[in-house]
Design an enzyme around this catalytic site. Structure first.
Site, PDB file in Angstrom:
ATOM      1  N   GLY A  25       0.966  -0.996   0.001  1.00 41.53           N
ATOM      2  CA  GLY A  25      -0.192  -0.014   0.083  1.00 41.53           C
ATOM      3  C   GLY A  25       0.959   1.238   0.010  1.00 41.53           C
ATOM      4  N   GLY A  27       0.361   5.942   0.160  1.00 41.57           N
ATOM      5  CA  GLY A  27      -0.365   7.047   0.205  1.00 41.57           C
ATOM      6  C   GLY A  27       0.530   8.134  -0.238  1.00 41.57           C
ATOM      7  N   VAL A  32       3.604   1.161   2.595  1.00 40.16           N
ATOM      8  CA  VAL A  32       3.490   0.247   3.664  1.00 40.16           C
ATOM      9  C   VAL A  32       4.042  -1.100   2.850  1.00 40.16           C
ATOM     10  CG1 VAL A  32       1.933  -1.076   5.109  1.00 40.16           C
ATOM     11  CG2 VAL A  32       1.641   1.371   4.636  1.00 40.16           C
ATOM     12  N   LYS A  46       5.520   0.602   8.000  1.00 41.58           N
ATOM     13  CA  LYS A  46       5.224   1.809   7.094  1.00 41.58           C
ATOM     14  C   LYS A  46       6.617   2.613   7.136  1.00 41.58           C
ATOM     15  CE  LYS A  46       1.241   5.049   7.136  1.00 41.58           C
ATOM     16  NZ  LYS A  46       0.113   5.309   7.800  1.00 41.58           N
ATOM     17  N   ASP A 154     -10.305  11.536   9.360  1.00 36.02           N
ATOM     18  CA  ASP A 154     -10.237  10.974   8.081  1.00 36.02           C
ATOM     19  C   ASP A 154     -10.778   9.713   7.900  1.00 36.02           C
ATOM     20  OD1 ASP A 154      -9.287  11.045   5.344  1.00 36.02           O
ATOM     21  OD2 ASP A 154      -7.367  10.288   5.878  1.00 36.02           O
TER      22      ASP A 154
END
Length: 306
Positions: A25, A27, A32, A46, A154
């Site tokens: 993952g 962002g 990650v 992370k 969020d």
């Protein structure tokens, strides 16, 4: 730091060693990776792109929610204690920096991934009875945050992970704020989920609790309907403009055109609950306690009032 290749990741503090398996993952502020520890357990590591993002997340996870509701203490290394989140938020096992520009956090690895993938990629949408159970767990997770004195800031499908037994895990407290610090003066949240007040640059401050409620409303809609209710909550949006005018019949007619499925019918209770959660005026939105007592939940809460 870029970490595209597989290999061993060492720390320079406690001497932990992790084998990086793959990217799982990414962002705006971090990536990650799935990793294997010396204990043969999987972890999510992370890697933060800048020091501010690193400090935001690790400080919030360690210090923002020191409450009996969701915090347990875990011992690591030479008497080092880190707070881990075992009920509703994922566990932060450790965090450290290797060099001035490299910062990591080691998290619990949740095998079933993001709720986003189930709603918008695999399942598309869920029947109302299943959505009710999933959403109730999400609601209680956010309620727990608020009881702890914290606004998440969020809430979105990407920040709701599923454990191996499909329990809800609410993650990513990078935008979280303490309620007792007063109203929010910065713009937080994610487009598609964020409340109208988050986008009004002339508004110097706003209450984060109703904003969390708004985001929960979007999540509820996605679970049941399988697509976003609107792109941006203002008068220029083709669907939200009907909500602003409280022309809910107009809004649902627009949604029916998107579905193009005459056999798909949702309950009036679901529609009513969603409408009450995404009001344009923050002070008109329903509270979490009122959500739990809404008729849409009666079938579920009649069996479980906790």
């Amino acid at each position: 730091m870029e970490l595209e290749c597989l290999g061993i990741l060492h720390t320079n503090k406690q001497g932990e060693e992790f084998y990086i398996i793959k990217l799982i993952g990414q962002g705006q502020y971090s990536r990650v990776y799935l990793a294997l520890g010396k204990d043969d357990q999987h972890y999510a590591i992370k890697i933060f792109k800048d020091i501010e993002s690193y400090r935001n997340e690790t400080s919030r996870l360690r210090d923002l929610i020191p409450s009996k509701y969701i915090v347990k203490l875990f011992s690591f290394g030479e008497g080092v204690l880190e707070r881990g989140y075992s009920v509703y938020s994922y566990k932060l096992f450790n965090h450290f920096d290797v060099e001035d520009t490299i910062r990591y956090a080691v998290f619990e690895y949740l095998h079933n991934g993001e709720l986003f993938n189930y709603v918008l990629k695999i399942q598309k949408k869920f029947p109302e009875d299943i959505s009710r159970k999933i959403f109730y767990d999400i609601l209680r997770a956010v309620e727990t945050c608020h009881k702890c004195g914290v606004i998440h800031g969020d809430i979105k499908l990407e920040n709701i992970l599923l454990s191996s037994n499909f329990n809800i895990k609410l993650i990513d407290f990078g935008f979280a704020k303490k309620i007792d610090e007063g109203q929010i003066s910065s713009l937080i949240g994610t487009k598609g989920y964020a409340a109208p007040e988050c986008f009004i640059t002339s508004a110097k401050e706003y209450d984060g609790i109703p904003s969390d409620i708004f985001s929960l409303g979007v999540v509820l809609f996605l679970l049941v309907m399988g697509f976003f209710p609107f792109e941006k909550p203002n008068c220029t949006d083709n669907r939200y403009k009907f909500i602003m005018k409280k022309d809910f019949n107009g809004f649902w007619k627009k949604c029916e055109k998107i579905l193009a499925d005459p056999n798909f019918i949702v309950s009036g209770e679901f529609k009513n609950l969603f409408e009450k959660m995404v009001c344009y005026q923050a002070n008109e939105r329903i509270s979490i306690n009122e959500i739990k007592n809404h008729p849409w939940f009666h079938e579920l809460t009649g069996k479980n009032n906790n």
